[in-house]
Design a protein around this motif. Structure first.
Motif, short mmCIF file in Angstrom:
data_model
loop_
_atom_site.label_atom_id
_atom_site.label_comp_id
_atom_site.label_asym_id
_atom_site.label_seq_id
_atom_site.Cartn_x
_atom_site.Cartn_y
_atom_site.Cartn_z
N LEU A 56 43.77 52.10 44.30
CA LEU A 56 43.50 51.68 42.93
C LEU A 56 44.29 52.51 41.92
O LEU A 56 44.91 51.96 41.00
N ILE A 57 44.29 53.81 42.11
CA ILE A 57 44.99 54.66 41.14
C ILE A 57 46.50 54.45 41.23
O ILE A 57 47.21 54.51 40.22
N THR A 58 47.01 54.17 42.41
CA THR A 58 48.43 53.88 42.56
C THR A 58 48.81 52.60 41.82
O THR A 58 49.87 52.51 41.20
N SER A 59 47.93 51.61 41.87
CA SER A 59 48.22 50.34 41.19
C SER A 59 48.32 50.51 39.69
O SER A 59 48.99 49.73 39.01
N GLU A 60 47.69 51.53 39.15
CA GLU A 60 47.70 51.75 37.71
C GLU A 60 49.05 52.29 37.20
O GLU A 60 49.28 52.34 36.00
N THR A 61 49.93 52.68 38.13
CA THR A 61 51.25 53.15 37.73
C THR A 61 52.21 51.99 37.45
O THR A 61 53.29 52.20 36.88
N LEU A 62 51.83 50.77 37.83
CA LEU A 62 52.68 49.60 37.62
C LEU A 62 52.56 49.10 36.19
O LEU A 62 51.44 49.01 35.65
N ASP A 63 53.68 48.76 35.57
CA ASP A 63 53.61 48.16 34.25
C ASP A 63 53.23 46.69 34.40
O ASP A 63 53.14 46.16 35.52
N GLU A 64 53.03 46.01 33.28
CA GLU A 64 52.53 44.63 33.34
C GLU A 64 53.44 43.68 34.10
O GLU A 64 52.96 42.93 34.96
N ILE A 81 41.96 42.79 33.45
CA ILE A 81 42.27 43.70 34.56
C ILE A 81 41.75 45.10 34.26
O ILE A 81 41.13 45.75 35.12
N ASN A 82 41.98 45.60 33.07
CA ASN A 82 41.54 46.95 32.71
C ASN A 82 40.02 47.05 32.70
O ASN A 82 39.45 48.08 33.08
N ARG A 83 39.35 45.99 32.27
CA ARG A 83 37.89 46.00 32.28
C ARG A 83 37.36 46.05 33.71
O ARG A 83 36.45 46.81 34.04
N VAL A 84 37.96 45.25 34.59
CA VAL A 84 37.53 45.25 36.00
C VAL A 84 37.85 46.58 36.65
O VAL A 84 37.05 47.12 37.42
N ARG A 85 39.01 47.14 36.36
CA ARG A 85 39.34 48.46 36.91
C ARG A 85 38.30 49.50 36.49
O ARG A 85 37.87 50.32 37.31
N ALA A 86 37.92 49.49 35.23
CA ALA A 86 36.92 50.45 34.75
C ALA A 86 35.60 50.28 35.49
O ALA A 86 34.94 51.26 35.86
N GLN A 87 35.19 49.02 35.72
CA GLN A 87 33.97 48.76 36.46
C GLN A 87 34.07 49.28 37.89
O GLN A 87 33.11 49.83 38.43
N LEU A 88 35.25 49.10 38.49
CA LEU A 88 35.46 49.59 39.85
C LEU A 88 35.31 51.11 39.92
O LEU A 88 34.66 51.65 40.82
N TRP A 89 35.91 51.81 38.95
CA TRP A 89 35.82 53.27 38.97
C TRP A 89 34.38 53.76 38.82
O TRP A 89 33.96 54.69 39.52
N HIS A 90 33.62 53.12 37.97
CA HIS A 90 32.21 53.53 37.81
C HIS A 90 31.43 53.30 39.10
O HIS A 90 30.62 54.15 39.49
N ARG A 91 31.66 52.19 39.74
CA ARG A 91 30.92 51.92 40.98
C ARG A 91 31.38 52.83 42.11
O ARG A 91 30.57 53.30 42.91
N LEU A 92 32.67 53.11 42.17
CA LEU A 92 33.18 54.01 43.20
C LEU A 92 32.58 55.41 43.06
O LEU A 92 32.21 56.05 44.05
N LEU A 93 32.49 55.88 41.82
CA LEU A 93 31.89 57.20 41.59
C LEU A 93 30.44 57.22 42.04
O LEU A 93 30.01 58.14 42.76
N SER A 94 29.67 56.21 41.63
CA SER A 94 28.27 56.15 42.02
C SER A 94 28.12 56.11 43.53
O SER A 94 27.28 56.82 44.11
N ASN A 95 28.95 55.31 44.20
CA ASN A 95 28.86 55.20 45.65
C ASN A 95 29.24 56.49 46.35
O ASN A 95 28.62 56.88 47.35
N TYR A 96 30.26 57.16 45.84
CA TYR A 96 30.67 58.41 46.47
C TYR A 96 29.58 59.47 46.32
O TYR A 96 29.34 60.27 47.23
N GLU A 97 28.90 59.46 45.19
CA GLU A 97 27.80 60.41 44.99
C GLU A 97 26.68 60.16 46.00
O GLU A 97 26.10 61.11 46.54
N PHE A 98 26.37 58.90 46.26
CA PHE A 98 25.38 58.60 47.29
C PHE A 98 25.89 59.05 48.67
O PHE A 98 25.14 59.65 49.46
#
Length: 374
Positions: A56-64, A81-98
């Motif tokens: 996911l973070i690698t994909s963010e290096t690509l321009d439009e 895309i940016n809204r969905v990416r933000a949602q993914l990061w929040h869920r990934l953090l929560s899941n990793y904490e679990f």
């Protein structure tokens, strides 16, 4: 000529240049440990979360333009895309904490992660060394997550012009994002379909396994079944299971003039004939629905039932065990959610038992379908 012209305009409006790439699937035998207890589930979960985060973070290096080319699209909705990416990061953090809660029992893939910033930091430098116990898993997993991410970003790039399960129009639409950790709900699209249909087999398997699933049906299919068999026979088929609706016909409910009638008619029929099984949930075919439908669904007392784990078994896209291994990998990644199988595909008769058997020792739970979507 007029029809061809309008079809061309329609395709251009969605920016499509090419079909999506290969569907993501992962041979779970590349993972060197059998998932035999909850701790080992967490180890594998941490690994999949870190790998997906890395992709996911690698994909963010690509321009439009580069991202559009990668997704096979002429134009893309970067705001979506940016809204969905933000949602993914929040869920990934929560899941990793679990998943970190068992690090005192097995420290594999345990890193200091306290917030999204530190998760991104770990994702940016994540790699599996050549001499690692997990090296045979690493590259197949990276390929899986790259393809899976592209699936999600492509849907995000087309949203909301082409709606899908990748995002919501409001809180009346639910998937499994708010469910408890390690809790999953089984759902089945195209149930009670004209032959071939595996609804009776699936329902019987679930009853034997003490699991309640939600079957989504078309009104016209229930009507056809009732022309051939009794109401009591249909009720017996879905005994101890839940039944929601997909509308009267399997077609997009985003541009269909009679979509409200489609929903009302199917709800009325199913609620009348299967009162013990009916749940007030509408699953839009292919996830396509209108953005301005909130007032209608609230008036009807219905919830739009989306999903967040897709078996990709429709139209024979993946065979049974491939589909099951995809689902298991996504269960490790998302740690809770709504799983979407297709009832009319024979693959489900292989994938469902494989999945239930593989997950039996790892401490997950199957949500009671009567509880609805959380």
């Amino acid at each position: 000529m007029r029809i061809v012209f309008f079809i061309s305009i329609w395709l251009l409006s969605f920016g499509a240049l090419a079909a999506p790439g290969d569907i993501a699937t992962l041979d779970r035998s590349t993972w060197p440990e059998k998932l035999s207890n909850p701790t080992l589930f967490d180890v594998a979960s941490r690994a999949e979360i870190l790998m997906f985060s890395s992709v996911l973070i690698t994909s963010e290096t690509l321009d439009e333009p580069a991202l559009a080319q990668r997704l096979g699209l002429r134009t893309i909705n970067m705001e979506s895309i940016n809204r969905v990416r933000a949602q993914l990061w929040h869920r990934l953090l929560s899941n990793y904490e679990f998943a970190q809660q068992s690090c005192d029992q097995d420290a594999s893939f345990c890193f200091l992660v306290e917030d999204i910033a530190t998760l991104r930091e770990q994702a940016a430098k994540f790699q599996v060394s050549e001499d690692s116990f997990y090296i045979k898993w690493a590259e197949p997993s990276r390929t899986f997550h790259t393809r899976y991410l592209d699936e999600q970003l492509r849907k995000a790039a087309l949203f909301p012009q082409t709606s899908s399960e990748v995002d919501h129009f409001g809180d009346y639409e639910r998937d499994g994002d708010d469910m408890h950790d390690r809790l999953f709900l089984l759902t089945f699209d195209s149930a009670a379909n004209a032959l071939p249909d595996n609804s009776a087999w699936i329902a019987q398997y679930l009853r034997k396994s003490n699991i309640g699933g939600t079957f989504f049906v078309l009104g016209k299919d229930i009507q056809a079944r009732l022309a051939e068999q009794s109401v009591s026979s249909l009720q017996s088929t879905f005994s101890q299971q839940c039944v929601g609706v997909q509308g009267w016909e399997f077609r997009s409910h985003s541009h269909w003039q009679d979509w409200q009638d489609s929903v009302r008619r199917s709800v009325e029929l199913v609620k009348n004939k299967l009162p013990e099984n009916f749940v007030p949930q509408f699953r839009p075919p292919d996830g396509q629905r209108r953005a301005d439908a909130e007032a209608f669904f609230r008036t009807q007392g219905l919830q739009v039932a989306l999903w967040d784990i897709d078996a990709q078994d429709g139209a024979g896209r993946l065979k049974g065990e491939q589909s099951a291994q995809r689902v298991l990998t996504l269960m490790l990644l998302w740690r809770h959610g709504v799983i979407n199988f297709n009832a009319k595909q024979d693959a489900v008769k292989t994938s469902l038992p494989w999945l239930v058997t593989q997950t039996a020792p790892i401490g997950i739970g199957w949500e009671d379908c009567q509880n609805g979507f959380r």
